[in-house]
Design a protein around this motif. Structure first.
Motif, PDB file in Angstrom:
ATOM      1  N   VAL A 195      -2.420  71.462  13.938  1.00 25.97           N
ATOM      2  CA  VAL A 195      -1.567  70.310  14.264  1.00 25.97           C
ATOM      3  C   VAL A 195      -2.469  69.175  14.732  1.00 25.97           C
ATOM      4  O   VAL A 195      -3.230  69.337  15.688  1.00 25.97           O
ATOM      5  N   VAL A 196      -2.382  68.028  14.032  1.00 22.13           N
ATOM      6  CA  VAL A 196      -3.258  66.893  14.343  1.00 22.13           C
ATOM      7  C   VAL A 196      -2.396  65.696  14.716  1.00 22.13           C
ATOM      8  O   VAL A 196      -1.518  65.295  13.947  1.00 22.13           O
ATOM      9  N   LEU A 197      -2.621  65.110  15.881  1.00 24.13           N
ATOM     10  CA  LEU A 197      -1.814  63.981  16.351  1.00 24.13           C
ATOM     11  C   LEU A 197      -1.961  62.782  15.421  1.00 24.13           C
ATOM     12  O   LEU A 197      -3.052  62.465  14.958  1.00 24.13           O
ATOM     13  N   GLU A 198      -0.793  62.134  15.113  1.00 25.58           N
ATOM     14  CA  GLU A 198      -0.824  60.860  14.371  1.00 25.58           C
ATOM     15  C   GLU A 198      -0.262  59.791  15.298  1.00 25.58           C
ATOM     16  O   GLU A 198      -0.931  59.424  16.250  1.00 25.58           O
ATOM     17  N   GLY A 199       1.027  59.398  15.075  1.00 22.91           N
ATOM     18  CA  GLY A 199       1.621  58.345  15.900  1.00 22.91           C
ATOM     19  C   GLY A 199       2.387  58.898  17.083  1.00 22.91           C
ATOM     20  O   GLY A 199       2.323  60.090  17.374  1.00 22.91           O
ATOM     21  N   GLY A 200       3.157  57.982  17.728  1.00 24.44           N
ATOM     22  CA  GLY A 200       3.918  58.355  18.936  1.00 24.44           C
ATOM     23  C   GLY A 200       3.628  57.288  19.975  1.00 24.44           C
ATOM     24  O   GLY A 200       2.511  57.234  20.478  1.00 24.44           O
ATOM     25  N   TYR A 201       4.621  56.392  20.256  1.00 28.82           N
ATOM     26  CA  TYR A 201       4.338  55.182  21.034  1.00 28.82           C
ATOM     27  C   TYR A 201       5.198  55.022  22.273  1.00 28.82           C
ATOM     28  O   TYR A 201       5.061  54.050  22.999  1.00 28.82           O
ATOM     29  N   ASN A 202       6.101  55.978  22.506  1.00 31.15           N
ATOM     30  CA  ASN A 202       6.815  56.001  23.786  1.00 31.15           C
ATOM     31  C   ASN A 202       6.100  57.055  24.621  1.00 31.15           C
ATOM     32  O   ASN A 202       6.130  58.246  24.285  1.00 31.15           O
ATOM     33  N   LEU A 203       5.446  56.626  25.675  1.00 31.17           N
ATOM     34  CA  LEU A 203       4.555  57.534  26.408  1.00 31.17           C
ATOM     35  C   LEU A 203       5.304  58.716  26.997  1.00 31.17           C
ATOM     36  O   LEU A 203       4.734  59.800  27.161  1.00 31.17           O
ATOM     37  N   THR A 204       6.594  58.541  27.328  1.00 29.33           N
ATOM     38  CA  THR A 204       7.360  59.647  27.912  1.00 29.33           C
ATOM     39  C   THR A 204       7.699  60.686  26.851  1.00 29.33           C
ATOM     40  O   THR A 204       7.406  61.871  27.002  1.00 29.33           O
ATOM     41  N   SER A 205       8.309  60.235  25.750  1.00 34.16           N
ATOM     42  CA  SER A 205       8.711  61.227  24.728  1.00 34.16           C
ATOM     43  C   SER A 205       7.477  61.779  24.013  1.00 34.16           C
ATOM     44  O   SER A 205       7.468  62.947  23.620  1.00 34.16           O
ATOM     45  N   LEU A 206       6.420  60.992  23.910  1.00 34.78           N
ATOM     46  CA  LEU A 206       5.186  61.504  23.300  1.00 34.78           C
ATOM     47  C   LEU A 206       4.650  62.685  24.099  1.00 34.78           C
ATOM     48  O   LEU A 206       4.404  63.767  23.557  1.00 34.78           O
ATOM     49  N   ALA A 207       4.504  62.495  25.417  1.00 36.43           N
ATOM     50  CA  ALA A 207       3.948  63.567  26.261  1.00 36.43           C
ATOM     51  C   ALA A 207       4.830  64.813  26.216  1.00 36.43           C
ATOM     52  O   ALA A 207       4.347  65.942  26.095  1.00 36.43           O
ATOM     53  N   GLN A 208       6.155  64.605  26.286  1.00 40.35           N
ATOM     54  CA  GLN A 208       7.074  65.755  26.255  1.00 40.35           C
ATOM     55  C   GLN A 208       7.001  66.477  24.911  1.00 40.35           C
ATOM     56  O   GLN A 208       6.983  67.709  24.835  1.00 40.35           O
ATOM     57  N   SER A 209       6.913  65.716  23.839  1.00 42.72           N
ATOM     58  CA  SER A 209       6.881  66.312  22.494  1.00 42.72           C
ATOM     59  C   SER A 209       5.578  67.084  22.274  1.00 42.72           C
ATOM     60  O   SER A 209       5.590  68.162  21.675  1.00 42.72           O
ATOM     61  N   VAL A 210       4.468  66.541  22.777  1.00 40.73           N
ATOM     62  CA  VAL A 210       3.182  67.249  22.656  1.00 40.73           C
ATOM     63  C   VAL A 210       3.255  68.578  23.395  1.00 40.73           C
ATOM     64  O   VAL A 210       2.853  69.620  22.884  1.00 40.73           O
ATOM     65  N   CYS A 211       3.852  68.558  24.590  1.00 42.32           N
ATOM     66  CA  CYS A 211       3.991  69.807  25.367  1.00 42.32           C
ATOM     67  C   CYS A 211       4.880  70.812  24.653  1.00 42.32           C
ATOM     68  O   CYS A 211       4.557  72.006  24.591  1.00 42.32           O
ATOM     69  N   GLN A 212       5.983  70.343  24.072  1.00 46.39           N
ATOM     70  CA  GLN A 212       6.871  71.257  23.347  1.00 46.39           C
ATOM     71  C   GLN A 212       6.124  71.914  22.187  1.00 46.39           C
ATOM     72  O   GLN A 212       6.270  73.103  21.923  1.00 46.39           O
ATOM     73  N   THR A 213       5.299  71.129  21.513  1.00 49.65           N
ATOM     74  CA  THR A 213       4.567  71.634  20.351  1.00 49.65           C
ATOM     75  C   THR A 213       3.524  72.668  20.771  1.00 49.65           C
ATOM     76  O   THR A 213       3.487  73.777  20.226  1.00 49.65           O
ATOM     77  N   VAL A 214       2.720  72.334  21.773  1.00 51.74           N
ATOM     78  CA  VAL A 214       1.656  73.259  22.208  1.00 51.74           C
ATOM     79  C   VAL A 214       2.244  74.534  22.790  1.00 51.74           C
ATOM     80  O   VAL A 214       1.767  75.635  22.536  1.00 51.74           O
TER      81      VAL A 214
END
Ligand code: SS9
Ligand code: ZN
Length: 658
Positions: free
Chosen positions: A299-318
């Motif tokens: 899994v390689v990060l691309e976009g994501g520009y809302n810092l709150t939902s980005l951080a939460q989504s990264v955590c859900q993925t990992v």
């Protein structure tokens, strides 16, 4: 095997040095908030930290031209004015004295990830990188991207490890046109992307981002574009596309490696995407890919520009890569009309290339297309000069904690069956647990009482999943349901694999939903809660079986949202090991992984393979990729047609919605 995490703060050391409204959202904080959230949630420490490295010239040249690379190499020495000048030749991207260094690290991170997955140092992993990559092209930077990280990693994997088939899933909300251009004539790389499109009015406004760009020449069929023609798409829309397009095709493609262009601008709150899917959805999208390619997932990060939902989504993925139980997805409403239209268009465009889609409906009639409605709205808007849409701040609940029960898997086995070492792996207390080591000569009622205890401990979240060998699975199934039913919120999804009578009272009052895959035509009980799937070739037909899993069981399971899953292996089901393990793995999408597997005593050979999947190991790939036989496809399609009035997630065409 573990999960790799690749991150280095060096990649935070470049930023926009001048005024450019289109680029100001791509900030160093995107990376820091993501990594800090992983640390704060004690997820980073559970990963195997793998160092970054710079991609070499030859690795970058796997995708990019020499002249482009030579040009970018000059940027570290440019003045601010030169950088601005240099940037003008590309679109929606900016340069910085340190961005070339960071771009090499981003690409190198993806290569490091491929190395540790392909050498089986880890099972899967995530690379937190910037600049992103999926918009960059042979000789051009674009959309915040300098080098195409995932495209380089794909070519690298094929060259260095002889990987034959690579699946790239791009869940970023923008079309990764750079990736499409790279592989559109290459049948060894299946590229899937969904993206905000709004009938070609959304960036990058490319005609070739539409669903009819299916790939070129030998690559025809290996490029799948799902355009979102409206904003506000939710989890239901995303899951519909996974169940009815991506998963059937991905399993037919049978990749050796899966790469994800993981952009989280498709999450709620993002200023670019303007979608409404909550961060938990990425836990499920990740999980649904984890049984492909024997679990080899990068899994390689691309976009994501809302810092709150980005951080939460990264955590859900990992957290899903680490194997933790998934969160339940509450009240899925079914796909909206526009999503159904896109779904129908994509399935129709790819019907000729994929046997799993050969029964897909044809293109929706143009007149009902949301395009006409959309263009009419556009005209209306310009006429009355509609006031600026309010950019209301989206709010959503923090994703629930995904806690792992102390015991991952417990088993109730007859004495003469050795407990799979997997269960032992879960701590010594397991041995004293009355459920498993039992010196008494157990007769049937004792076994059943232990099964019930096992279910109670699952309800109390002491145990995640369970497996029991019983002398009669139908009796055991009935006992479990009777034990549970009183509780008003209990919903049990029962998946019966193989022939055998399922007691009809068990489906009373909707507290249970039974799906039975068998090879005997049962009388057509037209109940909403008992769904017999008759496969002419029975459960031994891998393609037909998996078609029923993606087209029926997964959508039904998501919509029903049970708090327990009973997976029952009827006597002499004929289902093969790998298919059984795939089903076991996929059913963990539901009920926070609370799956109880019931098998006949004589099926002890399946205890080991079943337990390994319940413990989080990936199911082995399904080797065969022959077409499901026509009658079985027909059965599933007819069933979906009949049932979709009750179950919206079964829909795949827009005609049916009134
Ligand atoms: N109004 C122009 C906005 C340009 N947006 C570029 C978005 C690049 C996303 C990379 S994931
Ligand atoms: Zn994006």
């Amino acid at each position: 095997m573990g999960t790799a995490l690749i991150y280095d703060e060096e990649m935070t050391k470049y930023k926009l040095l001048w005024v450019d409204p289109a680029c100001k959202i791509e900030t160093p904080e995107r990376l820091t908030v993501s990594y800090e959230a992983l640390v704060r949630n004690a997820l980073a420490e559970r990963c195997i930290s793998v160092p970054v490295r710079e991609a070499t010239n030859s690795e970058i040249l796997l995708v990019h031209s020499e002249e482009y690379l030579e040009a970018v190499k000059k940027t570290p020495y440019m003045t601010l004015e030169d950088l601005k000048e240099f940037t003008l030749q590309y679109g929606d991207v900016y340069f910085h004295p340190n961005i070339y260094h960071c771009a090499k690290l981003a690409a190198g991170s993806a290569l490091q990830l491929v190395d540790c997955v392909m050498t089986e140092r880890v099972r899967n992993g995530m690379a937190l990188v910037r600049p992103p990559g999926h918009h960059s092209q042979h000789s051009a930077a674009n959309g915040f991207c300098v080098f195409n990280n995932v495209a380089i990693a794909t070519r690298y994997a094929k060259q260095k490890y002889g990987v034959k088939r690579v699946l790239i899933v791009d869940w970023d909300i923008h079309h990764g046109q750079g990736v499409q251009y790279c592989f559109e004539d290459d049948p060894s790389v299946l590229y899937f992307s969904w993206h905000r499109y709004e009938h070609q009015t959304f960036w990058p406004q490319l005609r070739e981002s539409d669903y009819d760009s299916v790939g070129k020449e030998k690559g025809a069929g290996f490029n799948i574009n799902v355009p979102w023609n409206q904003v506000g798409m939710e989890s239901s829309d995303y899951l519909s596309v996974f169940c009815h397009v991506l998963l059937p095709v991905a399993y037919e493609f049978c990749p050796d490696l899966v790469l994800v262009c993981a952009g989280f601008d498709s999450a709620i709150g993002d200023p670019e995407g303007k979608m409404c899917a909550t961060p938990e959805i990425f836990a499920h999208l990740t999980h649904l890919l984890m049984n492909l390619a024997g679990g080899k997932l990068c899994v390689v990060l691309e976009g994501g520009y809302n810092l709150t939902s980005l951080a939460q989504s990264v955590c859900q993925t990992v957290q899903t890569l680490l194997g933790d139980p998934l969160p339940r997805l509450a009240n899925l409403s079914g796909p909206c009309r526009s999503a159904l239209e896109s779904l129908q268009c994509v399935r129709s465009a790819h019907r000729q290339y994929w046997s799993c889609l050969k029964h897909a409906a044809s293109l929706p009639p143009a007149d009902i297309s949301t395009k006409r409605i959309k263009l009419a709205e556009e005209e209306a808007k310009t006429e009355v000069g509609e006031e600026e849409k309010s950019t209301e701040e989206k709010v959503w609940p923090e994703p629930p904690k995904r806690f792992s029960p102390p015991v991952r898997c417990a088993s109730v086995l007859p004495d003469d069956v050795t407990r799979p070492d997997g269960c032992k792996r879960l701590g010594a207390d397991q041995d004293v647990n009355p459920l498993t080591a039992s010196k008494l000569k157990d007769d049937d009622c004792d076994t059943l009482s232990r099964v019930i205890t096992l279910v109670e401990k699952m309800e109390q979240n002491e145990i995640c999943s369970g497996l029991a060998l019983v002398c009669d699975v139908t009796v055991a199934m009935t006992q479990v349901v009777q034990h549970l039913t009183p509780d008003p919120v209990n919903r049990v999804l029962i998946v019966c694999v193989g022939n055998g009578k399922v007691p009809s009272h068990i489906t009373r009052d909707g507290k249970t939903l039974v799906v039975q895959i068998n090879s005997e035509e049962t009388e057509d009980q037209n109940s909403k809660y008992y769904i017999p799937v008759f496969l002419k070739k029975g459960c031994s037909d891998t393609s037909g079986f998996m078609h029923a899993v993606f087209g029926l069981i997964l959508p039904l399971g998501y919509e029903y949202d049970p708090n327990l899953v009973l997976l029952v292996r009827m006597p002499d089901s004929g289902v093969c090991d790998a298919v059984w393990q795939q089903l076991t793995g996929l059913l963990q999408s539901f009920a926070k992984g609370h799956t109880l597997v019931l098998m006949q005593e004589n099926e002890k050979a399946f205890v080991g393979p079943t337990t390994s999947v319940l413990l989080g190991d990936p199911a082995p790939p399904l080797e065969n990729r022959q077409a499901p036989n026509t009658e079985d496809l027909n059965v599933v399609e007819r069933l979906r047609d009949r049932l979709q009035v009750n179950w919206n997630l079964l829909q795949t065409t827009s005609e049916c919605t009134g």
